[in-house]
Design a protein around this motif. Structure first.
Motif, PDB file in Angstrom:
ATOM      1  N   LYS A   6       0.884  -1.175   0.000  1.00  0.00           N
ATOM      2  CA  LYS A   6       0.000   0.000   0.000  1.00  0.00           C
ATOM      3  C   LYS A   6       0.911   1.210   0.000  1.00  0.00           C
ATOM      4  O   LYS A   6       1.628   1.449   0.975  1.00  0.00           O
ATOM      5  N   VAL A   8       1.320   5.350  -0.432  1.00  0.00           N
ATOM      6  CA  VAL A   8       0.627   6.637  -0.456  1.00  0.00           C
ATOM      7  C   VAL A   8       1.404   7.577  -1.365  1.00  0.00           C
ATOM      8  O   VAL A   8       2.627   7.705  -1.242  1.00  0.00           O
ATOM      9  N   ALA A  20      -0.726  12.195 -13.865  1.00  0.00           N
ATOM     10  CA  ALA A  20      -1.417  10.956 -13.499  1.00  0.00           C
ATOM     11  C   ALA A  20      -2.785  10.905 -14.181  1.00  0.00           C
ATOM     12  O   ALA A  20      -3.223   9.856 -14.650  1.00  0.00           O
ATOM     13  N   ASP A  21      -3.461  12.031 -14.261  1.00  0.00           N
ATOM     14  CA  ASP A  21      -4.749  12.080 -14.975  1.00  0.00           C
ATOM     15  C   ASP A  21      -4.554  11.746 -16.441  1.00  0.00           C
ATOM     16  O   ASP A  21      -5.384  11.073 -17.062  1.00  0.00           O
ATOM     17  N   GLY A  24      -4.514   8.324 -17.186  1.00  0.00           N
ATOM     18  CA  GLY A  24      -5.888   7.833 -17.213  1.00  0.00           C
ATOM     19  C   GLY A  24      -6.554   8.079 -18.540  1.00  0.00           C
ATOM     20  O   GLY A  24      -7.100   7.166 -19.163  1.00  0.00           O
ATOM     21  N   THR A  25      -6.498   9.329 -19.025  1.00  0.00           N
ATOM     22  CA  THR A  25      -7.159   9.619 -20.305  1.00  0.00           C
ATOM     23  C   THR A  25      -6.506   8.846 -21.440  1.00  0.00           C
ATOM     24  O   THR A  25      -7.155   8.530 -22.427  1.00  0.00           O
ATOM     25  N   ARG A  27      -5.502   5.869 -21.023  1.00  0.00           N
ATOM     26  CA  ARG A  27      -5.772   4.467 -20.712  1.00  0.00           C
ATOM     27  C   ARG A  27      -4.491   3.632 -20.561  1.00  0.00           C
ATOM     28  O   ARG A  27      -4.444   2.472 -20.932  1.00  0.00           O
ATOM     29  N   ILE A  28      -3.477   4.278 -19.972  1.00  0.00           N
ATOM     30  CA  ILE A  28      -2.237   3.541 -19.707  1.00  0.00           C
ATOM     31  C   ILE A  28      -2.430   2.801 -18.393  1.00  0.00           C
ATOM     32  O   ILE A  28      -2.685   3.407 -17.362  1.00  0.00           O
ATOM     33  N   HIS A  29      -2.305   1.494 -18.409  1.00  0.00           N
ATOM     34  CA  HIS A  29      -2.550   0.720 -17.195  1.00  0.00           C
ATOM     35  C   HIS A  29      -1.302   0.590 -16.347  1.00  0.00           C
ATOM     36  O   HIS A  29      -0.194   0.452 -16.869  1.00  0.00           O
ATOM     37  N   TYR A  30      -1.499   0.623 -15.025  1.00  0.00           N
ATOM     38  CA  TYR A  30      -0.383   0.437 -14.106  1.00  0.00           C
ATOM     39  C   TYR A  30      -0.896  -0.194 -12.823  1.00  0.00           C
ATOM     40  O   TYR A  30      -2.094  -0.357 -12.628  1.00  0.00           O
ATOM     41  N   ALA A  31       0.033  -0.564 -11.945  1.00  0.00           N
ATOM     42  CA  ALA A  31      -0.322  -1.283 -10.719  1.00  0.00           C
ATOM     43  C   ALA A  31      -1.241  -0.443  -9.837  1.00  0.00           C
ATOM     44  O   ALA A  31      -1.107   0.775  -9.773  1.00  0.00           O
ATOM     45  N   PRO A  32      -2.206  -1.082  -9.140  1.00  0.00           N
ATOM     46  CA  PRO A  32      -3.195  -0.349  -8.338  1.00  0.00           C
ATOM     47  C   PRO A  32      -2.737  -0.028  -6.924  1.00  0.00           C
ATOM     48  O   PRO A  32      -3.552   0.278  -6.065  1.00  0.00           O
ATOM     49  N   VAL A  34      -0.820   2.403  -5.607  1.00  0.00           N
ATOM     50  CA  VAL A  34      -0.567   3.768  -5.116  1.00  0.00           C
ATOM     51  C   VAL A  34      -1.883   4.482  -4.923  1.00  0.00           C
ATOM     52  O   VAL A  34      -2.715   4.531  -5.816  1.00  0.00           O
ATOM     53  N   ARG A  35      -2.097   5.056  -3.743  1.00  0.00           N
ATOM     54  CA  ARG A  35      -3.302   5.840  -3.465  1.00  0.00           C
ATOM     55  C   ARG A  35      -2.892   7.284  -3.350  1.00  0.00           C
ATOM     56  O   ARG A  35      -2.071   7.639  -2.505  1.00  0.00           O
ATOM     57  N   ILE A  36      -3.477   8.107  -4.217  1.00  0.00           N
ATOM     58  CA  ILE A  36      -2.978   9.463  -4.402  1.00  0.00           C
ATOM     59  C   ILE A  36      -3.698  10.497  -3.549  1.00  0.00           C
ATOM     60  O   ILE A  36      -4.924  10.509  -3.457  1.00  0.00           O
TER      61      ILE A  36
END
Lengths: 144, 574, 327
Positions: A6, A8, A20-21, A24-25, A27-32, A34-36
């Motif tokens: 986990k 942060v 980082a957005d 997203g736009t 659609r580049i996938h990466y490991a889940p 990191v919580r921003i």
């Protein structure tokens, strides 16, 4: 079960959060892992945030800001840059492995770079295993 | 805080979010959090029915805070803030969780993505509980503007502002308007007369009822802040004694221009020793007088023009001065016109013909039989006096790259294209208006791409060559852009200060002054009597640097407080 | 033992005795304390045994003042005992408040401490293999030593604390003020401070009371130890490149150290509301480093040896990480 770190992430609004957005736009996938948490500038990041995140159970902390010279607020990232080596030295003295806390400069156009950083950091922290902090503090209490 | 009621709204965004994230599971997990009064999902939260739903729930449940888990706040935070406002709730009682750009669009594992979305939403719930009501404030905006520098940029900005009905104080250090353009004869690429262009500007400026032209005037002091500056300008009285006057302005545009590089610093060009080595400006003088001659009064048979004198040179200035290449081509045309039959050689590193009409101009210059010789950076041509037997005054040795040969060019007149550099008074000017300079002395803009005329000091703008070497079209464009920015503000009559800024708690401030120099907007002042630091909220841009740096924790960042961020940390790790 | 006299106990955990001395240093005020109170336990000054305290009923003690941190089981036992028997429990001094100097030991694993103290230290007889054990039997007797805990705790990690008096030690003047305030509160003469308050100190950082001038420009290209330069006695120590914790330290001590030319070491703890004193000191130092180049910054920081011990000199137990997590 593989250990899922986990992490942060503290990202500055103008460059890294936007980067980082963009991942997203695009659609580049990466490991889940990191919580921003958004801040306006990396200069806002009080070292206490990093320490608190580790205390509260984070396995890693990622700090992102604009590239030096490009800060939306002129020199905010330099302030972060000056805090960082002392923070690292403090963390080393507290026995926190070097790769658990990381500073990266990510611009608003670097969606792919952000994804790569997240993937890389996730694997490095995974290799280190869970952060010792929470477990150690609890173990201390158990002996009393 | 015991009575707090938080509403949580998770958007499906059609399938954008719902395809990967189990929104109902997110609802289930946040429903158990303290203070959550209602939690629901909807197809498109930003749509009218979506917003109506939020407003209806605010009323029905008496919600105090709202969390919207959806797209990035950079997308729809203003949308949902308006929704709250319409329902009578302070717009800052909203927090968004980014579960689209930073979750559903980037993760393929639905379980992990849902878990992350739940954590992000929980963090938003815990954070929003600590949000406070914030109000935007207004201060008056004085419509007057001070323009520092009466060159082409300064005059262009002044005219746009004055034409719109605003008063402009145009302060010029020297005794005439026109700046460096007044020293030119014609302009590239169309060989228009600089004098005609300037005459139009100067006449309009001098005759304009809204422009006060202050010649032989220097800005001595600038106090205040955007919309409310007080500037002290020193002029000369009739008897020659200095007299200070104070002007109230709302904005300042710095158009102080540039000065040329001192060619004598490059010894192998012989400037100052060889009498027929002149600078570009010295050639302009001759061209304006209508005669191009050597020092001895003869018409030069061979004229050589050397580019990049003082520019693109690590020893002096690493940057390119942008205008010299096209100006050199202009000289090729002008010399050929003034001295028909002269051989003109153009000795350059690269030909920077970047602008409109410039490549065509380059082609035309070669059509008039200008000889182009390319040399490599750092492999400079060397000028020496010719022998008595040579039929020219000087010889220039060039290691020509395109042919690969060392060529000796004859020259009776050598024109050095001296680069632009920051004026000696640029440091003084920068301190005066509180802007910064880069390593080359040029004033720094707010953002190199997106905000080239504003500076980090709100209300102070920069235009023209003082920001970086540039030609007349770009200087004018920048100047008029600065004027437009100011007009956008003066049209409103008031300036809105963002509700988000930093505040110093004077009961906690110890007067250590660690923060004073940290602010890029010079928004922190120190009250010497009270021995406390204070943030001028009108200038604060809420970066938070002072907040994190304050060793007493005496400075709070509205809407980004320690408590709010700590809650978010707890939330994402729960 | 008059019925209307306050009953107090003053005790020490992992302490140096300085806090007890600071109370003695209140000079004639000690006689006031003696007039107003019966001191039931105070090892440095009076007689008293554990069983005397154990024999009391809960709440019989009006005030228990405990200095020192919790390093071992005896410290903890006494903290619990005194808390149980007292109405008001005061954590007195930096060790009690934040862990203090003893909590610097948290940066070293327990095993290493034992090893260094009993096995590998140069002043030991070579070949010594004896280390203390919590329990042993000898000649039919079972003997116990307090257990050496894995880390040092500040008092409120072990018991519920009512008030904190900061300082290493608290300045006698402030000790007097704090004790007087408590006595007045307990005897109904004045309102009690809010539970959890820091008493005997002020509400701002040291700079507020420090006489040195503070300029707007604070830029250093390197740091100096106090003996490395001839300092200007009138100018802020940080501006001269000396690492002074004053801007991140609560005032109340009288600024004695900077007034004597020595940079503040932070013993009064953080300013009110600050979570971690070390982090704030870090930020302060970072604010004045005059460089924008990462390598240059590293060079400048070489003049700052052992930053962690400076940042958390008195407050390791109070910091978020609390101890070294080296495995």
């Amino acid at each position: 079960m593989t250990f899922e770190p986990k992490i942060v992430g503290f990202l500055c609004n103008w460059c890294s959060y936007t980067g980082a957005d963009l991942a997203g736009t695009s659609r580049i996938h990466y490991a889940p892992n990191v919580r921003i948490i958004r801040v306006m500038c990396s200069a806002r990041i009080d070292p206490t945030f990093v320490l608190k995140a580790l205390h509260d159970g984070a396995d890693g902390v990622l700090i992102c800001g604009c590239h030096p010279g490009d800060c939306h607020y002129s020199e905010g990232n330099y302030k972060m840059m000056r805090r960082y080596p002392m923070l690292k030295s403090l963390l080393a003295d507290y026995g926190i492995e070097d790769e658990r806390v990381r500073l990266e400069w990510v611009s608003a156009s670097e969606g792919q770079r952000f994804a790569d950083i997240v993937n890389d950091m996730t694997e490095r922290v995974r290799a280190l295993g869970p952060s010792p902090v929470k477990a150690a503090l609890e173990a201390d209490l158990a002996e009393r | 805080m015991d009575d707090l009621k938080i509403g949580v709204f998770v958007c499906n965004c059609g399938t954008n979010i719902a395809k990967v994230i189990d929104c109902d599971a997110v609802i289930d997990s946040v429903e158990r959090l303290p203070y959550v009064a209602v939690a629901r999902t909807y197809k498109y939260m930003c749509s009218d029915p979506g917003q109506d739903m939020i407003q209806a729930d605010i009323e029905e449940y008496g919600l105090d805070r709202v969390v919207v888990a959806a797209c990035s706040p950079r997308m729809h935070e203003p949308t949902f803030r308006k929704a709250l406002q319409k329902a009578g709730l302070n717009p800052y009682f909203l927090e968004m969780a980014n579960i689209r750009e930073q979750c559903s669009w980037v993760h393929d594992d639905p379980v992990a993505a849902t878990e992350k979305a739940a954590a992000l939403t929980a963090a938003a719930v815990m954070r929003v509980a600590h949000h406070e009501a914030l109000e935007r404030r207004s201060v008056d905006m004085c419509p007057n503007t001070l323009v520092i520098g009466g060159g082409i940029a300064g005059m262009s900005a002044a005219l746009d502002l004055a034409d719109a009905g605003n008063r402009v104080y145009l302060a010029e250090r020297s005794d005439h308007l026109g700046g460096n353009v007044a020293r030119a004869d014609l302009t590239a690429p169309y060989l228009d007369s600089a004098r005609d262009m300037l005459t139009e500007r100067v006449t309009r400026v001098v005759e304009h009822p809204n422009i006060d032209v202050l010649l032989e005037s220097q800005v001595r002091k600038v106090d205040g802040f955007v919309g409310n500056f007080k500037t002290t300008i020193r002029a000369k009285a009739d008897d020659g004694a200095p007299v200070d006057s104070v002007y109230d302005v709302g904005s300042i545009i710095v158009c102080t221009g540039y000065k040329e590089f001192d060619a004598s610093r490059i010894t192998h060009y012989g400037y100052g020793k060889l009498p027929n080595v002149v600078t570009s400006f010295e050639l302009e003088k001759m061209l304006r007088a209508g005669r191009v001659t050597t020092k001895e009064g003869k018409a030069p048979q061979y004229v050589a023009i050397i580019h990049c004198v003082g520019s693109r040179n690590l020893e002096f200035h690493a940057y390119c001065s942008r205008v010299c290449c096209m100006t050199a081509l202009k000289y090729a045309h002008e010399v050929k016109s003034a001295v028909p039959g002269a051989y003109v050689s153009d000795i350059y590193i690269d030909m920077h013909a970047f602008g409109k009409g410039m490549e065509d101009f380059y082609r035309r210059s070669s059509e008039i039989k200008t000889l182009f010789l390319m040399y490599e950076k750092n492999d400079y041509p060397v000028i020496r006096k010719a022998d008595a037997t040579d039929d020219c005054d000087m010889l220039i040795e060039v290691n020509e790259t395109l042919s690969g040969e060392t060529i000796e060019m004859p020259a009776d007149l050598v024109v050095l294209m001296v680069g632009m550099e920051a004026r000696e008074d640029s440091e003084e000017v920068a301190h005066l208006v509180n802007i910064s300079r880069d390593k080359d002395g040029w004033f720094i803009e707010s953002h190199p791409k997106l905000d080239p005329v504003a500076t980090t000091t709100d209300g102070v703008y920069i235009a023209g060559a003082c920001q970086a070497p540039k030609d007349i079209p770009d200087s004018v464009a920048q100047a008029r852009a600065a004027a437009a920015r100011i007009l956008a503000r003066t049209a409103l009559g008031k300036i809105d200060i963002d509700a988000v800024f930093a505040e110093v708690d004077e009961d906690k401030c110890s007067g250590c002054r660690m923060c004073n120099e940290l602010c890029p907007y010079v928004a922190i002042e120190f009250d010497l009597e009270k021995r406390r630091s204070h943030v001028i909220s009108a200038l604060c841009k809420a970066c938070g640097a002072c907040v994190a740096a304050c060793p007493s924790g005496a400075i709070t960042a509205r809407h980004f407080t320690d408590k709010q961020i700590f809650s978010e940390i707890e939330g994402v790790l729960a | 033992m008059a019925e209307d006299k306050l009953q107090i106990a003053i005790y020490w955990g992992a302490a140096c005795g300085g806090c007890d001395v600071s109370i003695l240093d209140t000079d004639a005020f000690i006689l006031e304390i003696d007039k107003a109170a019966d001191i039931r336990l105070w090892p440095i000054a009076t007689d008293g045994k554990y069983k005397d305290i154990e024999a009391l009923a809960d709440g019989d003690l009006d005030v228990a003042i405990m200095s020192g941190a919790v390093r071992n089981s005896e410290n903890e036992r006494m903290a619990h005992l005194l808390r149980q028997k007292s109405k008001v429990f005061v954590a007195y001094g930096s060790c009690a408040y934040m862990g203090g100097i003893p909590s610097l030991a948290n940066l070293v694993p327990r095993e290493e401490i034992i090893k260094r103290a009993y096995l590998s230290n140069a002043s030991l007889e070579p070949g010594n293999t004896t280390v203390p054990r919590p329990r042993t039997s000898l000649n039919g007797y079972d003997l116990e030593l307090p257990e050496f805990y894995a880390r040092v705790y500040k008092l409120d990690q072990v018991v519920d604390v009512d008030y904190y008096v900061p300082g290493c030690p608290p300045q006698p003047g402030q000790a007097q003020i704090a004790i007087t305030a408590l006595v007045q509160a307990l005897t109904g003469q004045a309102e009690a401070p809010a539970k959890g308050s820091v008493v005997g100190a002020y509400e701002r950082a040291l700079c507020d009371d420090c006489k040195r001038t503070k300029a707007e420009e604070k830029k250093v290209k390197r740091f100096y130890r106090p003996w490395e330069i001839m300092q200007d006695p009138d100018v802020c120590l940080m501006e001269q490149g000396m690492l002074c914790a004053g801007s991140a330290t609560r005032s109340g001590c009288g600024v004695r150290c900077p007034d004597s030319g020595i940079p503040c070491r932070g013993c009064y703890g953080p300013a009110p509301g600050v979570v971690d004193q070390g982090a704030k000191l870090l930020s302060a130092v970072a604010s004045i480093i005059d460089s924008k180049d990462a390598e240059d910054i590293d060079e400048i920081l070489l003049t700052l040896p052992d930053f962690t011990s400076f940042a958390n000199r008195y407050s390791v137990a109070a910091s978020p990480l609390q101890r070294s997590h080296r495995r």
